[in-house]
Scaffold this active site. Structure first.
Site, mmCIF file in Angstrom:
data_model
loop_
_atom_site.group_PDB
_atom_site.id
_atom_site.type_symbol
_atom_site.label_atom_id
_atom_site.label_comp_id
_atom_site.label_asym_id
_atom_site.label_seq_id
_atom_site.Cartn_x
_atom_site.Cartn_y
_atom_site.Cartn_z
ATOM 1 N N LYS A 178 -10.913 -4.833 -4.830
ATOM 2 C CA LYS A 178 -11.774 -4.069 -5.225
ATOM 3 C C LYS A 178 -11.367 -2.443 -5.447
ATOM 4 C CE LYS A 178 -13.578 -4.239 -0.499
ATOM 5 N NZ LYS A 178 -12.459 -3.597 0.437
ATOM 6 N N LYS A 184 -3.765 -10.376 -6.734
ATOM 7 C CA LYS A 184 -4.821 -10.588 -6.240
ATOM 8 C C LYS A 184 -6.059 -9.685 -6.787
ATOM 9 C CE LYS A 184 -5.869 -8.004 -2.118
ATOM 10 N NZ LYS A 184 -6.691 -7.957 -1.042
ATOM 11 N N LYS A 195 0.830 -1.214 0.083
ATOM 12 C CA LYS A 195 -0.011 0.034 0.043
ATOM 13 C C LYS A 195 0.959 1.232 0.069
ATOM 14 C CE LYS A 195 -4.182 -1.748 0.370
ATOM 15 N NZ LYS A 195 -5.586 -1.799 0.418
HETATM 16 P P1 ATP Z 1 -8.555 -3.071 -0.992
HETATM 17 O O1 ATP Z 1 -8.529 -3.155 -2.611
HETATM 18 O O2 ATP Z 1 -9.217 -1.759 -0.388
HETATM 19 O O3 ATP Z 1 -7.308 -3.333 -0.325
HETATM 20 P P2 ATP Z 1 -9.699 -5.802 -0.709
HETATM 21 O O4 ATP Z 1 -10.460 -6.054 -2.042
HETATM 22 O O5 ATP Z 1 -8.446 -6.249 -0.496
HETATM 23 O O6 ATP Z 1 -9.582 -3.996 -0.647
HETATM 24 P P3 ATP Z 1 -10.476 -6.102 2.115
HETATM 25 O O7 ATP Z 1 -11.663 -5.269 2.420
HETATM 26 O O8 ATP Z 1 -8.986 -5.624 2.263
HETATM 27 O O9 ATP Z 1 -10.598 -6.076 0.463
HETATM 28 O O10 ATP Z 1 -10.848 -7.747 2.241
HETATM 29 C C1 ATP Z 1 -11.721 -8.434 2.794
HETATM 30 C C2 ATP Z 1 -11.652 -9.995 2.913
HETATM 31 O O11 ATP Z 1 -11.620 -10.143 1.557
HETATM 32 C C3 ATP Z 1 -10.463 -10.188 3.648
HETATM 33 O O12 ATP Z 1 -10.650 -11.349 4.258
HETATM 34 C C4 ATP Z 1 -9.584 -10.422 2.317
HETATM 35 O O13 ATP Z 1 -8.597 -11.629 2.907
HETATM 36 C C5 ATP Z 1 -10.486 -11.170 1.612
HETATM 37 N N1 ATP Z 1 -9.859 -10.992 0.000
HETATM 38 C C6 ATP Z 1 -9.767 -9.865 -0.411
HETATM 39 N N2 ATP Z 1 -9.455 -9.942 -1.749
HETATM 40 C C7 ATP Z 1 -9.351 -11.200 -1.738
HETATM 41 C C8 ATP Z 1 -8.864 -12.056 -3.120
HETATM 42 N N3 ATP Z 1 -8.651 -11.416 -4.039
HETATM 43 N N4 ATP Z 1 -9.140 -13.635 -3.134
HETATM 44 C C9 ATP Z 1 -9.405 -14.028 -1.734
HETATM 45 N N5 ATP Z 1 -9.970 -13.246 -0.743
HETATM 46 C C10 ATP Z 1 -9.773 -11.873 -0.617
#
Ligand code: ATP
Ligand code: LTN
Length: 335
Positions: free
Chosen positions: A200, A197, A115
């Site tokens: 969002k 990965k 980040k």
């Molecule tokens: P950001 O893009 O803002 O970092 P994010 O999409 O990574 O957000 P988070 O809110 O950080 O989402 O994560 C919420 C949950 O979803 C956590 O348990 C995280 O491990 C899971 N998660 C996020 N992205 C993935 C992915 N690509 N595959 C599996 N699990 C995920």
């Protein structure tokens, strides 16, 4: 909440709309576990402040996220679904736990490194201590189990270390939590760069599928997903990241094993494969999307859930905080 089941805690940041990664990596497991555990599912809005948010968007995303938990099948009468910022105990405990966390530990966190690289102009102290607030979320409720995607494993290990360090210094106060990371789809990959990965907050909307994407949008995004040039539908993360990602997604929605998926598509081309993956995802998300539309019409119901669950979470948080404050020697409040 008062029954003698074990306690489960998890949360997601309202940094955008939920993706298929959030759903398959985390939310789907919440659904499986909600009956067996006393659960708290939070919208971790304080965490999302570590990256600049537009206030109006944050407010909207936070409410949408809470509604998506419910639309996905989380029962807000049986579980505590709430906003982290409604429970001031999170920030209070985080301060105390900051004093039990070493700089070296935080320096090692890969999410911080990623980040920081992504938001070079705003590497703030919150981004650095983010995992301590996460530890506070979990430890505030004597959590036994934390279901998350693979990317959060390191944060969870830190939460365990902080809990043990505090307990060693002050006597047993915190439960040391266990992670719950699913075997399949713990890491759903970007459709455009399948070695990264799915996230969002990705700038490219074709990289992710949102739970609320229209069926034709879902089909088109999968049609455009990056694959490879050898036309073989085979699970091999190292050499065929794009195809393997789609196989995992297909397996999650159909309940088929990787082998079953491979034989199902034997002799077929990528075009047919992608079409079927698009169909099962669009179809699989339909019930959630329908429930979401219903919830949107029911403002008072959601407001009442937020109020009631926030109060319960506050009550439970204060119980732990009183204990923690006493242990570390902070003076008791005389009423
Ligand atoms: P950001 O893009 O803002 O970092 P994010 O999409 O990574 O957000 P988070 O809110 O950080 O989402 O994560 C919420 C949950 O979803 C956590 O348990 C995280 O491990 C899971 N998660 C996020 N992205 C993935 C992915 N690509 N595959 C599996 N699990 C995920
Ligand atoms: N850091 C997590 C979100 C999160 C969380 C938690 C998850 C904040 N507090 C407590 C589980 C338990 C993430 O997904 N980025």
């Amino acid at each position: 909440m008062m029954s003698d089941k074990k306690i489960l805690y998890s949360g997601m940041q309202p940094t955008g709309q939920l993706t298929l990664g959030n759903y398959l990596g985390a939310l789907k497991n919440w659904l499986l576990l909600q009956e067996e555990y006393n659960c708290l599912f939070s919208v971790v809005d304080l965490h999302s402040l570590t990256v600049r948010q537009k206030p109006a968007d944050l407010r909207k995303n936070a409410r949408n996220l809470l509604m998506q938990y419910i639309a996905a099948g989380i029962d807000p009468e049986e579980n505590i679904v709430y906003y982290q910022s409604h429970v001031s105990g999170h920030a209070e405990l985080a301060w105390i736990l900051n004093c039990y966390t070493h700089l070296g530990e935080l320096n090692r966190m890969t999410q911080f490194k990623e980040k920081s690289a992504k938001h070079e102009s705003n590497i703030n102290a919150g981004l650095f201590t983010y995992p301590v607030l996460m530890a506070a979320d979990i430890l505030l409720f004597n959590t036994d189990l934390v279901p998350v995607g693979h990317d959060q494993k390191q944060h969870l290990e830190l939460a365990r270390d902080i809990a043990s360090r505090f307990n060693n210094a002050n006597g047993d106060v915190f439960t040391v939590p266990d992670p719950y990371i699913a075997k399949v789809a713990a890491r759903v990959m970007s459709l455009q760069e399948p070695t990264k990965k799915m996230s969002k907050s990705d700038e490219n909307p074709n990289a992710y599928i949102l739970l609320l994407d229209e069926p034709n949008v879902i089909r088109n995004k999968i049609k455009r997903a990056v694959t490879d040039s050898d036309a073989e539908i085979r699970f091999d993360r190292g050499n065929k990241a794009g195809i393997s990602n789609l196989i995992e997604i297909y397996s999650c929605f159909t309940g088929m094993t990787m082998d079953e998926v491979q034989s199902h598509f034997e002799g077929k081309g990528y075009g047919d494969f992608k079409k079927e993956v698009g169909d099962v995802v669009a179809e699989g998300l339909r019930p959630l999307q329908e429930r979401y539309k219903e919830l949107q019409k029911n403002k008072d119901y959601i407001d009442q859930i937020i109020k009631k669950n926030g109060e319960t979470a506050n009550y439970l948080a204060q119980k732990t905080l009183r204990k923690v404050k006493k242990k570390v020697g902070l003076p008791e409040l005389v009423r």
